[in-house]
Enzyme design. Structure first.
Site, short mmCIF file in Angstrom:
data_model
loop_
_atom_site.label_atom_id
_atom_site.label_comp_id
_atom_site.label_asym_id
_atom_site.label_seq_id
_atom_site.Cartn_x
_atom_site.Cartn_y
_atom_site.Cartn_z
N LYS A 124 0.83 -1.28 0.03
CA LYS A 124 0.03 -0.16 0.04
C LYS A 124 0.64 1.38 0.10
O LYS A 124 0.66 2.22 -0.87
CB LYS A 124 -1.03 0.06 1.39
CG LYS A 124 -1.88 -1.20 1.46
CD LYS A 124 -2.75 -1.08 2.78
CE LYS A 124 -1.84 -1.15 3.82
NZ LYS A 124 -1.38 -2.36 4.20
N ARG B 51 -9.40 0.84 9.19
CA ARG B 51 -8.91 -0.50 9.42
C ARG B 51 -10.09 -1.20 10.11
O ARG B 51 -9.69 -2.42 10.39
CB ARG B 51 -7.59 -0.17 10.14
CG ARG B 51 -6.33 -0.74 9.71
CD ARG B 51 -5.33 -0.45 10.32
NE ARG B 51 -4.34 -1.36 10.11
CZ ARG B 51 -3.07 -0.73 9.63
NH1 ARG B 51 -3.07 0.51 8.98
NH2 ARG B 51 -2.13 -1.60 9.36
N ARG C 182 12.53 -6.05 5.08
CA ARG C 182 12.54 -4.72 5.10
C ARG C 182 13.41 -3.93 5.97
O ARG C 182 13.50 -4.44 7.18
CB ARG C 182 10.94 -4.27 5.25
CG ARG C 182 10.70 -2.70 5.34
CD ARG C 182 9.47 -2.39 5.22
NE ARG C 182 8.41 -2.82 6.48
CZ ARG C 182 7.34 -2.43 6.36
NH1 ARG C 182 6.91 -1.49 5.45
NH2 ARG C 182 6.65 -2.75 7.43
N ARG D 254 11.81 -2.01 11.30
CA ARG D 254 10.57 -1.58 12.27
C ARG D 254 10.24 -2.79 13.32
O ARG D 254 10.53 -3.91 13.00
CB ARG D 254 9.37 -1.71 11.28
CG ARG D 254 8.98 -0.32 10.86
CD ARG D 254 7.96 -0.23 9.82
NE ARG D 254 6.75 -0.71 10.04
CZ ARG D 254 5.55 -0.46 9.63
NH1 ARG D 254 5.56 0.13 8.49
NH2 ARG D 254 4.53 -1.05 9.92
N ARG E 280 -0.12 -9.45 13.07
CA ARG E 280 -0.70 -8.35 12.21
C ARG E 280 -1.51 -8.97 11.23
O ARG E 280 -2.62 -8.31 11.01
CB ARG E 280 0.45 -7.44 11.80
CG ARG E 280 1.07 -6.60 12.61
CD ARG E 280 2.27 -6.03 12.35
NE ARG E 280 2.32 -5.40 11.01
CZ ARG E 280 3.26 -4.81 10.12
NH1 ARG E 280 4.71 -5.34 10.60
NH2 ARG E 280 3.18 -3.87 9.11
#
Ligand code: AP5
Length: 216
Positions: A13, A88, A127, A160, A171
């Protein structure tokens, strides 16, 4: 053009929102970025959000809806927007609908980025980002020239805290339980478009552009 980008964590996204906002001159609002910045600054919002974010849970609806409402009232979303990571939950989607209605703003499309769980775990495990300039890297596809260092300013790259595999899996569960129902909400509003996002970023962007162009 007013858009919502929906999809599980790591579905791309943010990557697509940055590119599309630049191309179409839209405001890109990532609630995750706003919250991470609040945590970094140690603001009241950050203090309230930090624990939820570390565990991979959603911060309470009231906090987020209040945040978006203040931005809409301040006119920050006038001129077109991409909401990335909001809404969300069903209460957030209903809250957004009401806020937009009260301010005479129309939502054009909700784009859903569809990616398999295992691809998501792979993407988020790889990431890294630069804490100084925010440049993103993804191992092994986008490696820095020097291992662990940003190409632009040589800062030590970081991950992160919510990208650890156990948190990512939580998540994903949270997405299925709390966010997936809003796919049906936007389907019911006849504005949901699904993009198969398990392709290269350029291929996904092409598909996004095609969808967006068909609405103008
Ligand atoms: P947030 O920051 O919104 O996290 P997220 O939705 O989990 O999204 P990500 O940023 O992890 O992924 P993305 O889909 O943007 O993918 P990206 O482009 O970065 O939220 C974080 C937390 O904040 C939440 O858990 C919650 O606690 C809180 N929060 C935020 N909004 C909230 C709300 N509305 N209500 C309540 N709580 C809220 O890509 C991921 C990686 O994959 C990158 O490394 C990228 O380079 C790579 N990649 C992208 N596209 C591709 C591709 N096509 N192929 C291969 N790799 C790709």
């Amino acid at each position: 053009m007013n858009l919502v980008f929906l999809g599980p964590p790591g579905s791309g996204k943010g990557t697509q929102a940055v590119k599309l906002a630049q191309k179409l001159g839209l405001k890109h609002l990532s609630t995750g970025d706003v919250l991470r910045d609040a945590v970094k600054r140690g603001s009241e919002l950050g203090k309230q959000a930090e624990g939820y974010m570390k565990r991979g849970e959603l911060v309470p609806d009231g906090l987020i809806i209040g945040l978006i409402e203040s931005m809409i009232k301040a006119g920050e979303l006038n001129g077109g927007f991409i909401l990335d990571g909001f809404p969300r939950t069903v209460p957030q989607a209903l809250g957004l609908k009401e806020m937009l209605y009260n301010n005479d703003i129309n939502l054009d499309t909700a784009i859903l980025f569809a990616v398999d769980d295992e691809e998501i775990v792979k993407r988020l495990s790889g990431r890294w980002y630069c804490p100084k300039c925010n440049t993103g890297y993804n191992y092994p596809a986008q490696m820095p020239g020097v291992e662990g260092r940003c190409d632009k300013d040589n800062a030590q790259l970081r991950r992160r805290p919510d990208d650890d595999e156990a948190v990512v899996r939580n998540r994903l569960e949270v997405y299925k339980k709390q966010t997936k129902p809003i796919e049906d909400f936007y389907r019911g509003e006849s504005i949901l478009v699904e993009i198969k996002a398990q392709k290269t970023p350029d291929e996904v962007f092409e598909a996004v552009l095609k969808e967006v162009s068909s609405k103008t």
